[in-house]
Structures are given as C-alpha cells and as structure tokens.
Motif scaffolding. Structure first.
Motif, PDB file in Angstrom:
ATOM      1  N   ASP A  62      34.148  43.193  10.267  1.00  0.00           N
ATOM      2  CA  ASP A  62      35.492  41.672  11.284  1.00  0.00           C
ATOM      3  C   ASP A  62      34.441  40.401  11.305  1.00  0.00           C
ATOM      4  N   LEU A  63      33.264  41.041  11.986  1.00  0.00           N
ATOM      5  CA  LEU A  63      32.993  39.152  12.174  1.00  0.00           C
ATOM      6  C   LEU A  63      31.339  38.510  10.734  1.00  0.00           C
ATOM      7  N   ASN A  64      31.393  38.727  10.448  1.00  0.00           N
ATOM      8  CA  ASN A  64      30.724  39.329   8.634  1.00  0.00           C
ATOM      9  C   ASN A  64      32.640  38.084   8.091  1.00  0.00           C
ATOM     10  N   ARG A  65      33.341  39.215   7.816  1.00  0.00           N
ATOM     11  CA  ARG A  65      34.736  37.980   7.081  1.00  0.00           C
ATOM     12  C   ARG A  65      35.399  36.909   7.670  1.00  0.00           C
ATOM     13  N   GLU A 115      34.991  33.136   6.171  1.00  0.00           N
ATOM     14  CA  GLU A 115      36.319  32.796   5.653  1.00  0.00           C
ATOM     15  C   GLU A 115      36.186  31.468   6.412  1.00  0.00           C
ATOM     16  N   HIS A 116      35.980  31.132   7.328  1.00  0.00           N
ATOM     17  CA  HIS A 116      36.194  30.071   8.108  1.00  0.00           C
ATOM     18  C   HIS A 116      34.838  29.266   7.950  1.00  0.00           C
ATOM     19  N   PHE A 117      33.568  30.100   7.599  1.00  0.00           N
ATOM     20  CA  PHE A 117      32.833  29.100   7.045  1.00  0.00           C
ATOM     21  C   PHE A 117      31.834  29.413   6.302  1.00  0.00           C
ATOM     22  N   PRO A 118      32.527  29.127   4.628  1.00  0.00           N
ATOM     23  CA  PRO A 118      31.866  30.038   3.568  1.00  0.00           C
ATOM     24  C   PRO A 118      30.399  29.336   3.415  1.00  0.00           C
ATOM     25  N   ASP A 119      29.619  28.288   4.029  1.00  0.00           N
ATOM     26  CA  ASP A 119      28.799  27.716   3.369  1.00  0.00           C
ATOM     27  C   ASP A 119      27.429  27.993   4.789  1.00  0.00           C
ATOM     28  N   VAL A 120      28.066  28.582   5.627  1.00  0.00           N
ATOM     29  CA  VAL A 120      26.895  29.599   6.608  1.00  0.00           C
ATOM     30  C   VAL A 120      26.031  30.988   6.153  1.00  0.00           C
ATOM     31  N   HIS A 121      25.093  31.134   7.315  1.00  0.00           N
ATOM     32  CA  HIS A 121      24.793  32.413   6.528  1.00  0.00           C
ATOM     33  C   HIS A 121      24.487  32.939   7.288  1.00  0.00           C
ATOM     34  N   THR A 122      24.973  34.496   7.523  1.00  0.00           N
ATOM     35  CA  THR A 122      24.518  35.524   8.553  1.00  0.00           C
ATOM     36  C   THR A 122      24.061  36.944   7.995  1.00  0.00           C
TER      37      THR A 122
END
Length: 630
Positions: free
Chosen positions: A342-345, A349-356
């Motif tokens: 859920d966290l990664n989705r 979804e909200h910040f497609p240009d970042v990384h986890t």
C-alpha cells in the motif's frame, strides 16, 4: 460540531486510506485567530489540549469526539504559531496522560518533549529541479549517493564543537556534493527523536524534522539549496518500530493503540522498541501519510525504508515460542506485507518521479518489483550480500584471495533479480567493525591501494552506488556521532588522493553511459573472465544501448601483470580512462599507453585481444573508441 475534518476524511482515515491525513490531523492554524487541534484516541474517556495559550490547563480546552471515528477535535481561539502544546488524554481507567502530538510539524528541542504550533509556509526556489526530476531520476540515469549523519558530518569549532545547523549545512554541503560529483545525498533520519545516540532510528516525530538543527523552514532551505545545486535528497524513514517513551506514541490512549498489545507481536527485542500494528487501519493512514508528507511538504526525492526484513518476518530475531504465527501458520507478517505494498502504491501514484529504497537483508523475492506482478513495489533495494562478501574479500591477504575468487564473482548470479543499490553504509563503520580503511589488508600503502580498487570495482559493477560520509577520504577511525569526521586527514596526500579518486569515479560513472544506463539490465554486463583465481584477476564488460563498451579489469594482488591478454569484442583502439595506480591517486604509476590497439590474437574466445598491463592492487577501465565506420 464544526471541525476541520470532513466526514469523508474521517471515513478514509478509519479505512486506512487517508494518505494525506496530515492536512487535518494535529495542529492547524486557522485563517481566523486560533488553531484547530485533532488527535486519534478512540479509547480515551476525554481529551483536552494544554499549552502556552492556557497556562497548561488540563481542562480549559476540551476536545470533542467526532462520531464513532475515535478522532477528537476542537478550536482554540487564543492559540498562536510558535506556542507549545500537548494533548491531555484521560484513559478509560481515569489515568491522565500528557502526550505529544503524533502529527506535530515541529517540537521542542530534546530532551524537552512538547509539540509546537507551526506553519509550513516556505517560498521554494527549486522549480527547475522539480520540473526535471522525473528525467534525472530515471532508472537509466547515474545515481551516486552520499550517506550522511547531519549532526556529525562537520562541527562548528568556534561554537564549542556543536553540530552545524540546517542553515550552516546549506552553506557547505551542497557545494561539497557538487565538487565530489555525487548525484544524491541520503540523510540518516531527520525525523524528531528523543535520543541523539539512536541516530534518528528511534523516531517519535513522524512529521517533524528534528529541532536540534533549526526550524522546519531551515530544513526546507537546506533541501532547497541541495536542489539548486542539482543534488537529489533521500531521507531514511523508519516505519518498522518506535520507542516506548511515555510522552509519545506508546500506550497513547491508555491502550496499545499504535502498537500490538501482545509483546510477541508488539515488542522488538533488538532495539527495545515497539512494533506498529500494521493491521490497524488508522496506523496505516498515519504511516503512509508520514511518507507522503516528506515528499509533499519538503520536496524529498526518495525514501530509504529502514529494517524492512524486521517487518516481513514475525520471527525476526526471535526464538521459538517468542512469536505468533500468521493465520496460515507461517512466519510472514501478512499485515506488514500489505502495508508495504500500500505504501509503495501510494508513493508512486502521487509522486511517480521519486524512489522508495528498501533496506532488506534477506532473500525475500521481488522486493523491487511492482505490486501488480507480486512484488513489494519498492523502486530499489540495498545489496547487503554484495557488501558483506566484498568487504570480507578485501580484508584477506592477497596471497589467499585465489582461494576465494567466487566471493566477488558470486554477485552476478543474482545481480538482476532486484534493482540494487550497492551500499557501503554507516552500519559497516560502527560497533567495533572498524572503518572501511581498516578493513583493508596490508600496510598503509596496500590499504589505500586496496581501497582504491574496491571503489573502482564498486563503481564498475551494475547497480546504483552509496558511500557513507568519511569513506570518500579513507577515514581511519570508526564513525563517532559525537564528533566531526576527521577532515584533518585531507592534509595527508594519501587521503586527499582517495578523495580525488572518488570524485573522478563519480564523474566517470555519470558521464560514461555504459556504466549506468543498464544498471538493472543483464544486457549491460558481461563477464570476460571471472575464473582466473591463479592471478586473482577479474575482468568484465559494461555496455549501453548505443554500442559503447567499457572493459573493466582488476588485479587483486600486489604483483603487476604485464601484457595480460584480454579478449575484446571489437577491433580498434581502447583508451584507458581510469587507472587506480596512477601517481595522482597515490599509486606506483604502473599505467598503459593512452591508446591500446587490439591485435589479431584470440583471447577469451574472441578473435581480437589486448596486451594490457594490470597494475598492482589496481583497476583499469578501458573504453572502446568507435571509429567512423562504426
């Protein structure tokens, strides 16, 4: 009653899908005089807010529970930005608890524990970075990360040796990062923590940068300056556990609210801390909101999620009988797995240009694969196995390395199963492990030569890179969070030359597309020879998608290898673009001519080959020079 929270906010919060609950929860100054306060305490008998605005009265400003949500809310007309406050929670048993706000944006400086009313207004100047971030952070771009602990990178000697403030860091860190050619800085947790010695990993303020170094706006200024110098910012984030300090999340409303009641589920034996109850919907809203908060309000470019392995396994660091199996009788923490997905989705979804990025130390499959194909959904994962194997190999006397050839070559058996970050992190230079410099075998010259070869090997291998502060100039002592790095070592030519090498490796890694474009693709790597254990030599090719080729060769002994024949796939000239034994790096100066030409002599199953000099305890990168006909 009137409230800042709408019915749909309460519904989503209770459902576990309010991913921006920081917009209403906590303390929010109103356009009118006063502040809205809201807190989740479903088992409380009553809740009030006390602070500078009412002489810390426990009864003057009661809050009111909203429907059946468990959320208490109210408006305090006299409250102002800058004032301090706490929630006064009366438990079902009549006990009075003074609690810091879980959603506080700012806090008193530890060891004091009150929350502070604050505004997050800031005039950002990083528009160019934010506009281009999606391109800069693509998987086919170079990513070289400098891991830093803000409190001990440098100290202000004129002010008694205290840590630098966010503003002081902003004056020095971005320029240093740019000079050293790193692409990103990763900060050990800046979220508020009562115990400085936890380095931030015992978090209490999931929405507040530590006030030890300044205000929220000061921290924004630091991020802004890094972005203006084209440096990405990654934050360590800790959803795996939290400290049991009475002022904070533990036993928040007189019950195990954020944690589990049963210590077999809710207590972490390694860190003497509490484990979040990931099955509780509101806890998921709280944690995912925390992650998005830093990306939203602080323009953060990535989150490195700490101790993921401890979340995935119910028996992590526990003996038989000390843990409770899941509903299927297994050891997997099903609620934590769903939370991470859920966290990664939500993040992507909200910040497609970042990384986890996951710090995950086991062989859990598909950590960095999308959730729609059964993965956990992280963008990348630390390669802990590579780090352990590599540091152990370089600690061995070269005379024995021939018996451990597969310790380095083994990585390529799994290198593309995940999107890996090759990390030499703070964990390797504390608790008696010694510095990376002191892990190298041999006398001082050999230690520095080994270190140069280690870094060249790391930067040549497929995967993104991470280096802990001080490693870039061969810090000799273990990291100590109570003091500055040993910057005086740079007066010694050997340490300055290691720093020069790391700068040049960062530059080569960024500018040579063959070294980064296919970091996560098998087609970007090919062994030339991984089995020359007699000479302790490794050689391989790196490729990009446009026909560029770099041949990387490593001599892991102090014996120079003259006219060592390396087969090559292309006829023509091969230019030496890096030699770690160069005298400019403190080496012995055993180098090749600037341009090597291939010969019609077969080698390694290829019709062409090069006669290469491999320097002692050294590495060379050779780039194929395309001719006009190619």
């Amino acid at each position: 009653m009137q409230t800042i929270l709408k019915s749909e906010d309460l519904y989503l919060f209770n459902e576990g899908s309010h991913h921006r609950s920081y917009m209403q929860m906590g303390a929010h100054p109103s356009a009118k005089e006063g502040v809205w306060f809201s807190v989740w305490a479903p088992s409380a008998q009553k809740v009030a807010v006390a602070g500078d605005f009412n002489g810390w009265s426990h009864s003057q400003h009661p809050l009111h529970v909203l429907d059946n949500s468990g959320v208490w809310s109210g408006f305090v007309r006299d409250a102002k930005i800058g004032q301090q406050y706490k929630f006064i929670v009366t438990t079902a048993q009549g006990q009075t608890l003074e609690k810091a706000d879980p959603y506080a944006f700012y806090t008193e400086e530890p060891p004091r524990t009150a929350s502070r009313i604050c505004s997050l207004q800031y005039d950002w100047q990083d528009g160019e970075w934010m506009k281009n971030r999606g391109r800069v952070q693509k998987a086919d771009q170079a990513m070289s990360i400098y891991e830093i602990h803000l409190g001990s990178w440098k100290r202000n000697l004129e002010a008694g040796g205290r840590s630098l403030t966010y503003r002081e860091l902003a004056a020095e860190l971005p320029k240093y990062m740019q000079e050293m050619q790193f692409t990103h800085v990763e900060m050990m947790p800046v979220m508020e923590h009562p115990f400085y010695g936890s380095w931030g990993y015992q978090t209490t303020g999931y929405f507040a940068p530590t006030s030890r170094y300044g205000t929220p706006q000061d921290f924004m200024f630091l991020v802004d300056e890094l972005h203006r110098h084209r440096i990405g910012v990654i934050l360590d984030w800790v959803p795996s556990h939290f400290p049991s300090d009475l002022f904070s999340l533990s036993n928040f409303d007189g019950t195990a609210l954020f944690e589990h009641e049963d210590p077999k589920l809710g207590y972490h034996p390694d860190w003497n801390s509490l484990i979040f109850n990931y099955g509780r919907h509101e806890v998921r809203s709280f944690l995912i909101s925390s992650a998005l908060f830093w990306l939203d309000k602080y323009h953060i470019d990535g989150l490195r999620v700490d101790a993921v392995a401890s979340m995935l396994y119910l028996d992590y660091s526990r003996k038989s009988g000390e843990w409770i199996p899941n509903r299927y009788g297994g050891r997997e923490n099903l609620e934590a797995i769903e939370f991470l997905k859920d966290l990664n989705r939500a993040v992507y979804e909200h910040f497609p240009d970042v990384h986890t990025i996951a710090e995950e130390s086991t062989a859990w499959p598909r950590v960095s694969a999308p959730t729609y194909i059964g993965g956990l959904g992280f963008g990348m994962k630390w390669d802990m196995g590579w780090m352990h194997d590599t540091l152990e190999y370089f600690s061995k006397d070269p005379i024995h390395r021939g018996y451990h050839q597969n310790q380095l070559s083994f990585r390529m058996m799994y290198a593309f199963q995940e999107n890996f970050v090759m990390s030499i992190s703070h964990d390797e230079v504390v608790y008696g492990k010694g510095s990376v410099y002191n892990k190298m075998s041999g006398d001082e010259w050999q230690k520095l030569a080994n270190l140069r070869t280690l870094y060249a090997y790391m930067y040549a291998m497929p995967g993104k890179k991470l280096l802990f502060m001080g490693c870039e100039f061969a810090q000799k002592s273990e990291w100590n969070h109570e003091s500055s790095l040993d910057w005086h070592l740079l007066q010694n030519p050997g340490h300055k030359q290691i720093q020069d090498l790391v700068r040049d490796l960062n530059h080569i890694y960024k500018t040579e597309s063959a070294l980064h474009v296919m970091d996560f693709e098998p087609a970007g790597f090919e062994w030339l020879d991984a089995s020359d254990s007699h000479n302790s030599v490794y050689s391989f090719f790196r490729y990009d998608k446009d026909g560029n080729i770099i041949l990387c060769a490593f001599n892991m002994t102090p014996i120079p290898r003259h006219c060592y024949r390396l087969g090559v796939p292309q006829k023509g000239k091969w230019r030496e673009i890096l030699n770690t034994d160069s005298s400019s790096y403190g080496g012995s100066g055993v180098q090749n001519s600037p341009d090597l030409s291939s010969e019609d002599i077969s080698g390694h199953g290829r019709p062409q080959s090069l006669c290469v000099t491999l320097p002692p305890l050294g590495a060379v990168y050779l780039k194929w020079e395309k001719s006009d006909g190619h």
